[in-house]
Design a protein around this motif. Sequence first.
Motif, PDB file in Angstrom:
ATOM      1  N   PHE B 273     -34.652  41.688  18.060  1.00 48.11           N
ATOM      2  CA  PHE B 273     -34.521  43.100  18.413  1.00 48.11           C
ATOM      3  C   PHE B 273     -33.495  43.731  17.480  1.00 48.11           C
ATOM      4  N   PHE B 274     -33.919  43.941  16.246  1.00 47.34           N
ATOM      5  CA  PHE B 274     -32.997  44.523  15.278  1.00 47.34           C
ATOM      6  C   PHE B 274     -33.774  45.410  14.318  1.00 47.34           C
ATOM      7  N   SER B 275     -33.028  46.219  13.610  1.00 44.98           N
ATOM      8  CA  SER B 275     -33.611  47.038  12.565  1.00 44.98           C
ATOM      9  C   SER B 275     -32.663  46.923  11.365  1.00 44.98           C
ATOM     10  N   THR B 276     -33.004  47.520  10.243  1.00 50.89           N
ATOM     11  CA  THR B 276     -32.068  47.463   9.122  1.00 50.89           C
ATOM     12  C   THR B 276     -31.845  48.855   8.557  1.00 50.89           C
ATOM     13  N   MET B 277     -30.683  49.063   7.972  1.00 43.34           N
ATOM     14  CA  MET B 277     -30.443  50.302   7.240  1.00 43.34           C
ATOM     15  C   MET B 277     -29.871  49.929   5.874  1.00 43.34           C
ATOM     16  N   ASN B 278     -29.995  50.846   4.936  1.00 44.46           N
ATOM     17  CA  ASN B 278     -29.437  50.590   3.615  1.00 44.46           C
ATOM     18  C   ASN B 278     -28.235  51.489   3.375  1.00 44.46           C
ATOM     19  N   VAL B 279     -27.179  50.941   2.798  1.00 43.14           N
ATOM     20  CA  VAL B 279     -26.093  51.798   2.321  1.00 43.14           C
ATOM     21  C   VAL B 279     -26.003  51.588   0.816  1.00 43.14           C
ATOM     22  N   SER B 280     -25.810  52.675   0.087  1.00 39.16           N
ATOM     23  CA  SER B 280     -25.794  52.514  -1.359  1.00 39.16           C
ATOM     24  C   SER B 280     -24.590  53.207  -1.973  1.00 39.16           C
ATOM     25  N   TYR B 281     -24.247  52.770  -3.150  1.00 35.51           N
ATOM     26  CA  TYR B 281     -23.183  53.425  -3.884  1.00 35.51           C
ATOM     27  C   TYR B 281     -23.590  53.597  -5.347  1.00 35.51           C
ATOM     28  N   GLN B 282     -23.579  54.842  -5.806  1.00 32.59           N
ATOM     29  CA  GLN B 282     -23.916  55.130  -7.206  1.00 32.59           C
ATOM     30  C   GLN B 282     -22.608  55.336  -7.975  1.00 32.59           C
ATOM     31  N   PHE B 283     -22.426  54.553  -9.032  1.00 30.20           N
ATOM     32  CA  PHE B 283     -21.164  54.645  -9.776  1.00 30.20           C
ATOM     33  C   PHE B 283     -21.167  55.835 -10.718  1.00 30.20           C
ATOM     34  N   ARG B 284     -19.972  56.371 -10.934  1.00 29.72           N
ATOM     35  CA  ARG B 284     -19.826  57.481 -11.883  1.00 29.72           C
ATOM     36  C   ARG B 284     -19.217  56.936 -13.173  1.00 29.72           C
ATOM     37  N   LYS B 285     -18.984  57.821 -14.115  1.00 32.84           N
ATOM     38  CA  LYS B 285     -18.463  57.401 -15.414  1.00 32.84           C
ATOM     39  C   LYS B 285     -17.099  56.720 -15.302  1.00 32.84           C
ATOM     40  N   GLU B 286     -16.189  57.384 -14.586  1.00 26.45           N
ATOM     41  CA  GLU B 286     -14.815  56.872 -14.525  1.00 26.45           C
ATOM     42  C   GLU B 286     -14.731  55.611 -13.659  1.00 26.45           C
ATOM     43  N   GLU B 287     -13.655  54.879 -13.800  1.00 27.40           N
ATOM     44  CA  GLU B 287     -13.442  53.663 -13.021  1.00 27.40           C
ATOM     45  C   GLU B 287     -13.556  53.960 -11.515  1.00 27.40           C
ATOM     46  N   THR B 288     -14.210  53.055 -10.804  1.00 25.35           N
ATOM     47  CA  THR B 288     -14.343  53.243  -9.366  1.00 25.35           C
ATOM     48  C   THR B 288     -13.283  52.420  -8.642  1.00 25.35           C
ATOM     49  N   GLU B 289     -12.703  53.008  -7.631  1.00 25.72           N
ATOM     50  CA  GLU B 289     -11.724  52.285  -6.820  1.00 25.72           C
ATOM     51  C   GLU B 289     -12.376  51.910  -5.492  1.00 25.72           C
ATOM     52  N   LEU B 290     -11.805  50.910  -4.852  1.00 25.34           N
ATOM     53  CA  LEU B 290     -12.345  50.463  -3.572  1.00 25.34           C
ATOM     54  C   LEU B 290     -12.404  51.611  -2.559  1.00 25.34           C
ATOM     55  N   LYS B 291     -11.379  52.469  -2.583  1.00 25.69           N
ATOM     56  CA  LYS B 291     -11.346  53.539  -1.577  1.00 25.69           C
ATOM     57  C   LYS B 291     -12.481  54.558  -1.763  1.00 25.69           C
ATOM     58  N   ASP B 292     -12.919  54.760  -3.030  1.00 27.13           N
ATOM     59  CA  ASP B 292     -14.074  55.642  -3.259  1.00 27.13           C
ATOM     60  C   ASP B 292     -15.307  55.094  -2.547  1.00 27.13           C
ATOM     61  N   ILE B 293     -15.489  53.770  -2.683  1.00 28.14           N
ATOM     62  CA  ILE B 293     -16.671  53.144  -2.071  1.00 28.14           C
ATOM     63  C   ILE B 293     -16.583  53.242  -0.555  1.00 28.14           C
ATOM     64  N   ILE B 294     -15.383  52.975  -0.027  1.00 24.56           N
ATOM     65  CA  ILE B 294     -15.205  53.039   1.428  1.00 24.56           C
ATOM     66  C   ILE B 294     -15.579  54.430   1.945  1.00 24.56           C
ATOM     67  N   GLU B 295     -15.049  55.474   1.293  1.00 28.79           N
ATOM     68  CA  GLU B 295     -15.355  56.846   1.709  1.00 28.79           C
ATOM     69  C   GLU B 295     -16.856  57.095   1.724  1.00 28.79           C
ATOM     70  N   SER B 296     -17.503  56.709   0.629  1.00 28.59           N
ATOM     71  CA  SER B 296     -18.922  56.994   0.493  1.00 28.59           C
ATOM     72  C   SER B 296     -19.761  56.276   1.550  1.00 28.59           C
ATOM     73  N   ILE B 297     -19.479  54.982   1.767  1.00 30.96           N
ATOM     74  CA  ILE B 297     -20.378  54.287   2.707  1.00 30.96           C
ATOM     75  C   ILE B 297     -20.026  54.569   4.162  1.00 30.96           C
ATOM     76  N   THR B 298     -18.780  54.986   4.419  1.00 32.32           N
ATOM     77  CA  THR B 298     -18.458  55.411   5.786  1.00 32.32           C
ATOM     78  C   THR B 298     -19.371  56.567   6.155  1.00 32.32           C
ATOM     79  N   GLU B 299     -19.536  57.480   5.179  1.00 33.04           N
ATOM     80  CA  GLU B 299     -20.405  58.631   5.386  1.00 33.04           C
ATOM     81  C   GLU B 299     -21.837  58.204   5.705  1.00 33.04           C
ATOM     82  N   SER B 300     -22.387  57.253   4.925  1.00 37.14           N
ATOM     83  CA  SER B 300     -23.781  56.889   5.179  1.00 37.14           C
ATOM     84  C   SER B 300     -23.934  56.120   6.486  1.00 37.14           C
TER      85      SER B 300
END
Lengths: 220, 426
Positions: B273-300
């Motif tokens: 009894f489960f389903s799945t969802m996808n969370v994704s992160y698209q990188f930008r030109k500049e260096e990505t920090e862990l906190k950027d990823i956290i912000e983005s996937i919290t939203e999704s």
Amino acid sequence: MKYCSHCKVYIRGDKLQCTLCENSLPDTHDEEETLFPTVPLIFQSHLALRITAFISIAALVVSFALKEIFPSNINSPLFVLLALVTMWLSLIVVIRKRHNIAKTIMWQVSLLSILSILWDWRIGWRGWSLDYVLPISYVAAMFVMYITAKIMRLSVRDYIVYLLLDGLFGIIPIVFVLFDWITVYYPSIICVAISIIFLSAILIFEGENIKIELDKRMHI
Amino acid sequence: MKLKQSKSVEWTKLDNASKYFPATANELDTKVFRLSCELYEMIDPNILQKALNKTIESFPFFKSILRRGVFWYYFESSDLIPEVSEESLSICAPIYNKNTKNLLFRVFYYHKRISLEIFHALSDGKGALLFLQTLVYHYLVYRYEEQFKNYKPALDYNASIKKKMDDSFNKHFIGDNGFTRNVIDHNKRIKAHRIRGKRTEENRMKLIEGTMSVKAVLGEAKKNNTSLTIYLAALFIYSIYKEMNAIERRRPIVLSVPINLRQFFESDTARNFFSTMNVSYQFRKEETELKDIIESITESFQKDLTVDKINYKINRLISLEKNPFMRIIPLPIKDYSIRMANKLVDRGITGAISNIGKVQMPEEFEPYIRQFTVCTSARRPQICMCSYGDRLVISFTSPFKDTEIQRRFFEHLSNKGIQIEISSNM
Ligand SMILES: [Zn+2]
């Protein structure tokens, strides 16, 4: 527990190298427990199959070579090829379906019917496939299936559908008789008679089981 | 001629999620997952067998075998008796074989560990955990008979047998009406970054487990104002990102996250009894920090993890299964189409992360149980985790030899001062 100073993690178990960075770990002289069994590699190379494959290729090549050296009217390489195809197909069926005896027998019978008709047709139609091979193999399959099921103590529901299917196959030779495709009649007539008796027996005694089994397999 | 009458056999249809597993299971991805419980003492096989006999009584569905019909697979009840054995196979070795009639789970013991391996069509992580908890419960009660003679600890899972066998998909979803024209996801099919590498011998699973304090990791997550699962998912993406080259970074990293539907819809089932969802992160030109990823996937997570979205997704799948045309397609063709569709979906996924959550056992067992762990067969690096008491076990499985992503992942945590114990099967 050993400590990897590169990764700053403790490594459990009897490891000599760090799992993460592969640097060697300091020897602590402690008695470390094994956490997982060592599972030996399985080499999936069946020697018998390889030898059979080799002999098949050799036989085919030799038959072609012989035909070139000693030309004759008989197309012997084609026979060899057909025989090899027959053998390999039955072998593959037996190996793949070995866990389901009744199904294996059904597959063998279907295969044998088709291949014997092909053979008969390739060597100039004499009709022996329809005269003998088909009716005999249907009757034989019926008995072999019933006997092996009893010997192997299969439960009725494991083979009943295949028995039913084979019984239905066994009625097919009535077509050969009606359309006069055959020269020798008695094997076909015996086959059809036995099949009808067999079918009525399983329908009367095992009708309920057949119904349940078909419900399961055919649910949509 | 007299044929013996045999007793009729019970059979059940597969639930919506199960249908996918028999079609896609193969040597490379066995669709088997494993739950283990590690004690502080050696396991006694005889007591374990006794406990298993007792456990199976309350989970009769686990005695099912999987069979092929003309149009669908089905479960058939069997008289097979499950037997415990000393662990002797590689992790999550194949269980389902269409030519043999065997049970769809196995129980192993090895030194101090009891492991349950299950073919996914039978049950999901939560359902299997219920089974393992019951097994460990009976094991410890038998093992310490004297101590628990007068007073048996309470196991708080008391669903009726009928409830445990529920097809909860059928119960909660009806499928939308009419034919589904929008069967294929109209959201643009993005191609995700795919991790490649040298495979292990015989395509065995490489398992790396890291055990650490729940409190410590939770503290790190709190510092970033997020939950444990999101923090670790972001760290997983970040570790993969660090191993990508510039060209690869043009593709997003997509993680597939299974969702236990029991938290949204009432159900006590021990089946899937489960389903799945996808969370994704698209990188930008500049260096990505862990906190950027956290912000983005919290939203999704916030956007996609709603009852409405789940309802929509599952109802669509159910109506596909109920579509009259789908139903009369013979099984081999169905299998083939599922495999093809699966390949397409696969292109959009980089990895997966799954959190089974907290494992609860009666307090009285605390001196005996060290930890619970969970892992799965995987085509690509996958994280599974669960916690017991203050011990969080994060398990990486991967079909590849390299461990750079795993190293980066754990190194990040150890650099934060978290103490980590690593164990591995190779
Ligand atoms: Zn290291």
